[in-house]
Motif scaffolding. Structure first.
Motif, short mmCIF file in Angstrom:
data_model
loop_
_atom_site.label_atom_id
_atom_site.label_comp_id
_atom_site.label_asym_id
_atom_site.label_seq_id
_atom_site.Cartn_x
_atom_site.Cartn_y
_atom_site.Cartn_z
N MET A 1 40.66 46.94 43.83
CA MET A 1 40.78 45.56 44.31
C MET A 1 42.25 45.25 44.58
O MET A 1 43.13 45.61 43.82
N LYS A 2 42.49 44.58 45.71
CA LYS A 2 43.84 44.17 46.08
C LYS A 2 43.94 42.65 45.95
O LYS A 2 43.00 41.93 46.27
N LYS A 3 45.10 42.18 45.51
CA LYS A 3 45.29 40.75 45.27
C LYS A 3 45.95 40.09 46.47
O LYS A 3 46.93 40.60 47.01
N ASP A 36 31.38 38.65 51.02
CA ASP A 36 30.86 39.29 49.81
C ASP A 36 31.89 40.18 49.13
O ASP A 36 31.67 40.64 48.00
N ASP A 37 33.00 40.42 49.80
CA ASP A 37 34.01 41.35 49.27
C ASP A 37 35.31 40.67 48.88
O ASP A 37 36.28 41.32 48.54
N LEU A 50 46.69 30.00 44.91
CA LEU A 50 45.28 30.37 44.85
C LEU A 50 45.17 31.88 44.88
O LEU A 50 45.51 32.53 45.87
N ASN A 51 44.71 32.46 43.77
CA ASN A 51 44.65 33.91 43.61
C ASN A 51 43.27 34.44 43.96
O ASN A 51 42.26 33.96 43.43
N THR A 52 43.23 35.43 44.83
CA THR A 52 41.96 36.04 45.23
C THR A 52 42.08 37.56 45.16
O THR A 52 43.18 38.12 45.20
N TRP A 53 40.90 38.22 45.08
CA TRP A 53 40.84 39.67 45.07
C TRP A 53 39.97 40.14 46.23
O TRP A 53 38.94 39.55 46.52
N VAL A 54 40.42 41.22 46.88
CA VAL A 54 39.69 41.80 48.00
C VAL A 54 39.40 43.26 47.69
O VAL A 54 40.28 44.00 47.23
N LYS A 55 38.17 43.69 47.94
CA LYS A 55 37.81 45.09 47.71
C LYS A 55 38.68 46.01 48.58
O LYS A 55 38.99 45.69 49.72
#
Length: 236
Positions: A1-3, A36-37, A50-55
């Motif tokens: 996962m990349k932030k 979904d990813d 705002l912190n998010t994670w991406v596959k």
């Protein structure tokens, strides 16, 4: 996962309402795509981050989509989301930066130090795709999608709204008293308009528009204040 982190400099969690936070997150989802990813993680205080994670496998696609949207290319939904995020930041007078670790991916147009907007109320016209007519009060909310994907906020009385309801998902031009706000980087943005009249726009080709001009007595470009605008109006 990349932030990936969207940093909003110029506000903090005590100033940003839950409803406004939802507005930012909704547009961020559309900007990233791959719904979904991409996963929301948390909000870092100080400013608002705002912190998010991406596959991993979707990360290059998300970055490419974001960069294209900022250049005005790529999928329409991503371009619209970028424009809406920029508008939110402009309204809130915050500077937005999309970051991956310590690397800046995208700088949104700066708005934090912009002077307060000038607001004028005057008669005007806007056009776009009509996609919402509804409500139960005497003043009915009306929404148009502009040429750049922006949302045009309008209202109408019940009688006019009933007529507009028959034109859902059609291109229309509406006229009325509008509240206009100056933009930090030039130009004006419609805050809200009360519709007093409207017309349905019929799409036609450039050749058809030129033929209409000829039928009106010939094409006298030098006598027109805005020849390109005239052609666009004839084309709808």
């Amino acid at each position: 996962m990349k932030k990936l982190m969207l940093e909003l400099d110029g506000t903090d969690p005590s100033k940003l309402s839950m409803a406004r936070l939802t507005d930012y997150l909704r547009e961020l989802v559309e900007l990233f795509g791959s719904q979904d990813d991409v996963h929301f993680d948390s909000i870092t205080e100080g400013c608002v981050c705002l912190n998010t994670w991406v596959k991993d496998e979707k990360y290059p696609h998300v970055l490419n989509r974001v960069r294209e949207a900022a250049q005005g290319i790529g999928p329409k939904r991503a371009r619209k989301a970028y424009a809406q995020l920029s508008a939110l930041m402009e309204q809130d007078r915050v500077d937005g930066v999309l970051q991956a670790a310590d690397v800046s991916i995208l700088q949104f147009p700066k708005a934090k130090t912009s002077p307060p907007p000038m607001v004028v109320i005057k008669q005007g016209s806007v056009q776009g795709r009509l996609y919402i007519v509804g409500g139960k009060d005497e003043t009915i909310p009306v929404r148009l999608e502009g040429a750049g994907g922006e949302t045009l906020l309008c209202e109408a009385d019940t009688a006019l709204a009933e007529q507009l309801g028959k034109l859902l998902f059609k291109q229309v031009r509406v006229h009325g008293k509008g509240e206009w706000e100056s933009r930090p980087h030039g130009g004006w943005r419609l805050r809200k308009m009360f519709i007093q009249s409207y017309e349905k726009l019929e799409k036609s080709s450039l050749r058809s528009a030129v033929t209409q001009l000829k039928d009106l007595g010939g094409i006298t470009w030098s006598e027109m204040d805005d020849p390109h605008g005239t052609i666009q109006n004839l084309r709808g």
